[in-house]
Design a protein around this motif. Structure first.
Motif, PDB file in Angstrom:
ATOM      1  N   GLY A   1     -44.368  19.104  62.623  1.00 40.90           N
ATOM      2  CA  GLY A   1     -44.920  18.880  63.949  1.00 40.90           C
ATOM      3  C   GLY A   1     -46.119  19.766  64.198  1.00 40.90           C
ATOM      4  N   PRO A   2     -46.841  19.532  65.284  1.00 42.78           N
ATOM      5  CA  PRO A   2     -48.030  20.323  65.585  1.00 42.78           C
ATOM      6  C   PRO A   2     -47.687  21.794  65.808  1.00 42.78           C
ATOM      7  CG  PRO A   2     -47.905  18.363  66.984  1.00 42.78           C
ATOM      8  CD  PRO A   2     -46.589  18.486  66.290  1.00 42.78           C
ATOM      9  N   SER A   3     -48.674  22.654  65.628  1.00 35.82           N
ATOM     10  CA  SER A   3     -48.483  24.079  65.914  1.00 35.82           C
ATOM     11  C   SER A   3     -48.191  24.263  67.399  1.00 35.82           C
ATOM     12  CB  SER A   3     -49.741  24.868  65.540  1.00 35.82           C
ATOM     13  OG  SER A   3     -49.989  24.780  64.155  1.00 35.82           O
ATOM     14  N   GLY A   4     -47.338  25.238  67.707  1.00 36.79           N
ATOM     15  CA  GLY A   4     -47.037  25.550  69.093  1.00 36.79           C
ATOM     16  C   GLY A   4     -46.028  24.642  69.749  1.00 36.79           C
ATOM     17  N   THR A   5     -45.313  23.858  68.946  1.00 35.83           N
ATOM     18  CA  THR A   5     -44.366  22.909  69.535  1.00 35.83           C
ATOM     19  C   THR A   5     -42.920  23.385  69.491  1.00 35.83           C
ATOM     20  OG1 THR A   5     -43.927  20.532  69.651  1.00 35.83           O
ATOM     21  CG2 THR A   5     -43.825  21.543  67.486  1.00 35.83           C
ATOM     22  N   GLY A   6     -42.684  24.609  69.012  1.00 38.12           N
ATOM     23  CA  GLY A   6     -41.347  25.179  69.074  1.00 38.12           C
ATOM     24  C   GLY A   6     -40.579  25.192  67.767  1.00 38.12           C
ATOM     25  N   LYS A   7     -41.201  24.830  66.662  1.00 36.05           N
ATOM     26  CA  LYS A   7     -40.484  24.740  65.380  1.00 36.05           C
ATOM     27  C   LYS A   7     -39.967  26.113  64.954  1.00 36.05           C
ATOM     28  CE  LYS A   7     -43.982  23.138  63.035  1.00 36.05           C
ATOM     29  NZ  LYS A   7     -45.013  23.334  64.103  1.00 36.05           N
TER      30      LYS A   7
ATOM     31  N   PHE B   1     -41.978   8.798  56.999  1.00 35.13           N
ATOM     32  CA  PHE B   1     -43.370   8.818  56.558  1.00 35.13           C
ATOM     33  C   PHE B   1     -43.963   7.415  56.490  1.00 35.13           C
ATOM     34  CE2 PHE B   1     -42.241  13.073  55.030  1.00 35.13           C
ATOM     35  CZ  PHE B   1     -43.361  13.789  55.426  1.00 35.13           C
ATOM     36  N   ALA B   2     -43.158   6.437  56.105  1.00 33.94           N
ATOM     37  CA  ALA B   2     -43.675   5.072  55.934  1.00 33.94           C
ATOM     38  C   ALA B   2     -43.698   4.294  57.243  1.00 33.94           C
ATOM     39  CB  ALA B   2     -42.846   4.321  54.897  1.00 33.94           C
ATOM     40  N   HIS B   3     -42.708   4.543  58.107  1.00 33.79           N
ATOM     41  CA  HIS B   3     -42.592   3.733  59.326  1.00 33.79           C
ATOM     42  C   HIS B   3     -42.257   4.598  60.541  1.00 33.79           C
ATOM     43  CE1 HIS B   3     -42.676   0.293  56.650  1.00 33.79           C
ATOM     44  NE2 HIS B   3     -41.645   0.789  55.990  1.00 33.79           N
ATOM     45  N   PRO B   4     -43.124   5.568  60.896  1.00 32.65           N
ATOM     46  CA  PRO B   4     -42.851   6.376  62.085  1.00 32.65           C
ATOM     47  C   PRO B   4     -42.866   5.495  63.336  1.00 32.65           C
ATOM     48  CG  PRO B   4     -45.089   6.763  61.308  1.00 32.65           C
ATOM     49  CD  PRO B   4     -44.414   5.928  60.260  1.00 32.65           C
ATOM     50  N   ARG B   5     -41.892   5.719  64.215  1.00 31.43           N
ATOM     51  CA  ARG B   5     -41.760   4.859  65.393  1.00 31.43           C
ATOM     52  C   ARG B   5     -42.580   5.366  66.576  1.00 31.43           C
ATOM     53  NH1 ARG B   5     -36.645   5.852  63.639  1.00 31.43           N
ATOM     54  NH2 ARG B   5     -36.221   7.211  65.422  1.00 31.43           N
ATOM     55  N   ASP B   6     -42.625   6.673  66.759  1.00 30.78           N
ATOM     56  CA  ASP B   6     -43.277   7.233  67.937  1.00 30.78           C
ATOM     57  C   ASP B   6     -44.777   7.419  67.680  1.00 30.78           C
ATOM     58  OD1 ASP B   6     -44.166   9.664  69.754  1.00 30.78           O
ATOM     59  OD2 ASP B   6     -42.275   8.917  70.595  1.00 30.78           O
ATOM     60  N   PRO B   7     -45.627   7.096  68.641  1.00 27.01           N
ATOM     61  CA  PRO B   7     -47.069   7.263  68.431  1.00 27.01           C
ATOM     62  C   PRO B   7     -47.494   8.694  68.146  1.00 27.01           C
ATOM     63  CG  PRO B   7     -46.574   6.707  70.734  1.00 27.01           C
ATOM     64  CD  PRO B   7     -45.326   6.477  69.939  1.00 27.01           C
ATOM     65  N   ARG B   8     -46.736   9.676  68.665  1.00 25.01           N
ATOM     66  CA  ARG B   8     -47.072  11.079  68.386  1.00 25.01           C
ATOM     67  C   ARG B   8     -46.815  11.406  66.922  1.00 25.01           C
ATOM     68  NH1 ARG B   8     -43.469  13.451  73.179  1.00 25.01           N
ATOM     69  NH2 ARG B   8     -42.289  11.599  72.515  1.00 25.01           N
TER      70      ARG B   8
ATOM     71  N   LEU C   1     -51.971  13.968  56.715  1.00 30.16           N
ATOM     72  CA  LEU C   1     -52.131  13.337  55.412  1.00 30.16           C
ATOM     73  C   LEU C   1     -53.603  13.133  55.071  1.00 30.16           C
ATOM     74  CD1 LEU C   1     -49.184  10.773  55.569  1.00 30.16           C
ATOM     75  CD2 LEU C   1     -49.251  13.006  54.412  1.00 30.16           C
ATOM     76  N   ALA C   2     -54.430  12.854  56.079  1.00 33.71           N
ATOM     77  CA  ALA C   2     -55.863  12.711  55.829  1.00 33.71           C
ATOM     78  C   ALA C   2     -56.475  14.047  55.428  1.00 33.71           C
ATOM     79  CB  ALA C   2     -56.556  12.163  57.078  1.00 33.71           C
ATOM     80  N   ALA C   3     -56.020  15.125  56.063  1.00 32.71           N
ATOM     81  CA  ALA C   3     -56.561  16.458  55.743  1.00 32.71           C
ATOM     82  C   ALA C   3     -56.181  16.887  54.342  1.00 32.71           C
ATOM     83  CB  ALA C   3     -56.042  17.477  56.756  1.00 32.71           C
ATOM     84  N   ASN C   4     -55.024  16.417  53.853  1.00 32.72           N
ATOM     85  CA  ASN C   4     -54.541  16.808  52.517  1.00 32.72           C
ATOM     86  C   ASN C   4     -54.944  15.831  51.425  1.00 32.72           C
ATOM     87  OD1 ASN C   4     -53.293  19.082  53.564  1.00 32.72           O
ATOM     88  ND2 ASN C   4     -51.347  18.020  53.911  1.00 32.72           N
ATOM     89  N   ALA C   5     -55.639  14.771  51.797  1.00 33.72           N
ATOM     90  CA  ALA C   5     -56.046  13.773  50.796  1.00 33.72           C
ATOM     91  C   ALA C   5     -57.105  14.373  49.874  1.00 33.72           C
ATOM     92  CB  ALA C   5     -56.589  12.531  51.487  1.00 33.72           C
ATOM     93  N   PRO C   6     -57.070  14.009  48.567  1.00 33.03           N
ATOM     94  CA  PRO C   6     -58.058  14.552  47.637  1.00 33.03           C
ATOM     95  C   PRO C   6     -59.460  14.056  47.953  1.00 33.03           C
ATOM     96  CG  PRO C   6     -56.668  12.859  46.597  1.00 33.03           C
ATOM     97  CD  PRO C   6     -56.111  13.103  47.958  1.00 33.03           C
TER      98      PRO C   6
ATOM     99  N   ARG D   1     -46.920   9.179  64.453  1.00 27.52           N
ATOM    100  CA  ARG D   1     -47.952   8.460  63.683  1.00 27.52           C
ATOM    101  C   ARG D   1     -49.266   9.220  63.707  1.00 27.52           C
ATOM    102  NH1 ARG D   1     -45.449   3.833  66.126  1.00 27.52           N
ATOM    103  NH2 ARG D   1     -47.067   3.741  67.743  1.00 27.52           N
ATOM    104  N   SER D   2     -49.651   9.721  64.891  1.00 25.27           N
ATOM    105  CA  SER D   2     -50.912  10.456  65.012  1.00 25.27           C
ATOM    106  C   SER D   2     -50.882  11.736  64.189  1.00 25.27           C
ATOM    107  CB  SER D   2     -51.171  10.787  66.487  1.00 25.27           C
ATOM    108  OG  SER D   2     -52.322  11.584  66.633  1.00 25.27           O
ATOM    109  N   PHE D   3     -49.782  12.474  64.254  1.00 20.11           N
ATOM    110  CA  PHE D   3     -49.668  13.725  63.500  1.00 20.11           C
ATOM    111  C   PHE D   3     -49.753  13.471  62.003  1.00 20.11           C
ATOM    112  CE2 PHE D   3     -46.885  16.626  61.129  1.00 20.11           C
ATOM    113  CZ  PHE D   3     -47.487  17.835  61.387  1.00 20.11           C
ATOM    114  N   LEU D   4     -48.983  12.507  61.514  1.00 22.15           N
ATOM    115  CA  LEU D   4     -48.971  12.236  60.072  1.00 22.15           C
ATOM    116  C   LEU D   4     -50.332  11.740  59.598  1.00 22.15           C
ATOM    117  CD1 LEU D   4     -45.456  10.580  59.640  1.00 22.15           C
ATOM    118  CD2 LEU D   4     -46.169  12.857  58.893  1.00 22.15           C
ATOM    119  N   ARG D   5     -50.983  10.920  60.401  1.00 21.36           N
ATOM    120  CA  ARG D   5     -52.306  10.414  60.019  1.00 21.36           C
ATOM    121  C   ARG D   5     -53.280  11.567  59.830  1.00 21.36           C
ATOM    122  NH1 ARG D   5     -52.543   6.853  63.579  1.00 21.36           N
ATOM    123  NH2 ARG D   5     -53.639   8.042  65.189  1.00 21.36           N
TER     124      ARG D   5
END
Length: 248
Positions: free
Chosen positions: A34-40, A227-234, A243-248, A236-240
């Motif tokens: 999850g995003p930074s600062g969200t309580g993890k 990872f393949a079928h996230p239901r919540d828009p938050r 994963l884009a930042a870690n793409a080669p 989906r946005s986080f993973l997008r």
């Protein structure tokens, strides 16, 4: 094995944890993202009472704790059932690798020094650092220091190990050796709750991935589904973004 019900932690008027419900089965590996600062990290610290929760109930094995009324004896008993791996290693700088691993066994478990040191040498062998028993943290790489930190948690033989972003302070070249040790523990079915940004580790090792946002568990499931079928828009946005930042 572990049950969390209605866990709340506030800092001032802000609810960093806003009613967390979670169940962890024995031998299960759960990764929290999850995003930074969200309580993890706060969630992990509350489970170990490094931060005192404001409300909720915890159950680890046969120990049940009402967090707002937890007594010192209950907190100590809870900490004996959990072990914590810090992102900044948290080793004693004036003690060797062997002494760092043995310290908790001597001070908390009241083991004789000889028995604790023998156990520490067994752990050093398991983590591939038998030749570093007499080395001080300053002479170890970041990856080696974190492996000692994990070894200290292993020595405690806790029911669950809590990992708070264990690779976030490491240079890239040391990340894989720490992840390899964590994967070894996963193969041995050590119960683990891991906060991490290592999405590859989550995909490969987790039985369940939990996505947190705004102090709540938004969704959870097997990594193949989340990872393949996230239901919540938050999610989906986080993973997008991640994963884009870690793409080669």
């Amino acid at each position: 094995m572990i049950e969390v019900n209605g866990l709340v932690k506030r800092f001032g008027d802000i609810a960093v944890l806003d009613g967390i419900d979670l169940e962890i089965r024995q031998g299960e590996i759960i990764v929290v993202i999850g995003p930074s600062g969200t309580g993890k990290s706060t969630l992990l610290r509350c489970l170990n009472f490094l931060e005192r929760p404001d409300a909720g109930r915890l159950k680890v094995g046969d120990l049940k704790v009402e967090v707002s009324r937890a007594r010192k004896a209950e907190i100590l008993a809870l900490r004996r059932r959990t072990a914590f791996v810090f992102q900044n290693y948290a080793l004693f700088t004036n003690k060797t690798a062997l002494q760092n691993i043995a310290e908790g066994l001597i001070v908390v478990n009241r083991w004789p020094k000889a028995k604790a040191h023998a156990r520490a040498r067994e752990i050093l062998e398991r983590i591939g650092m038998a030749d570093k028993a007499d080395a001080y943290p300053a002479s170890l790489s970041g990856g080696q220091q974190q492996r000692v930190g994990i070894g200290r948690a292993m020595a405690a033989q806790a029911e669950v190990i809590l990992f708070d972003e264990p690779t976030s302070s490491l240079d890239p070249e040391w990340v894989e050796e720490v992840l390899a040790l964590m994967k070894q523990l996963a193969r041995e079915r050590q119960t683990m709750l891991v906060v991490t940004h290592e999405m590859g580790f989550a995909r490969d090792v987790a039985d369940r991935v939990i996505f947190m946002a705004e102090g709540r568990i938004v969704e959870q499931g097997p990594p193949s589904e989340l990872f393949a079928h996230p239901r919540d828009p938050r999610t989906r946005s986080f993973l997008r973004k991640v994963l884009a930042a870690n793409a080669p």
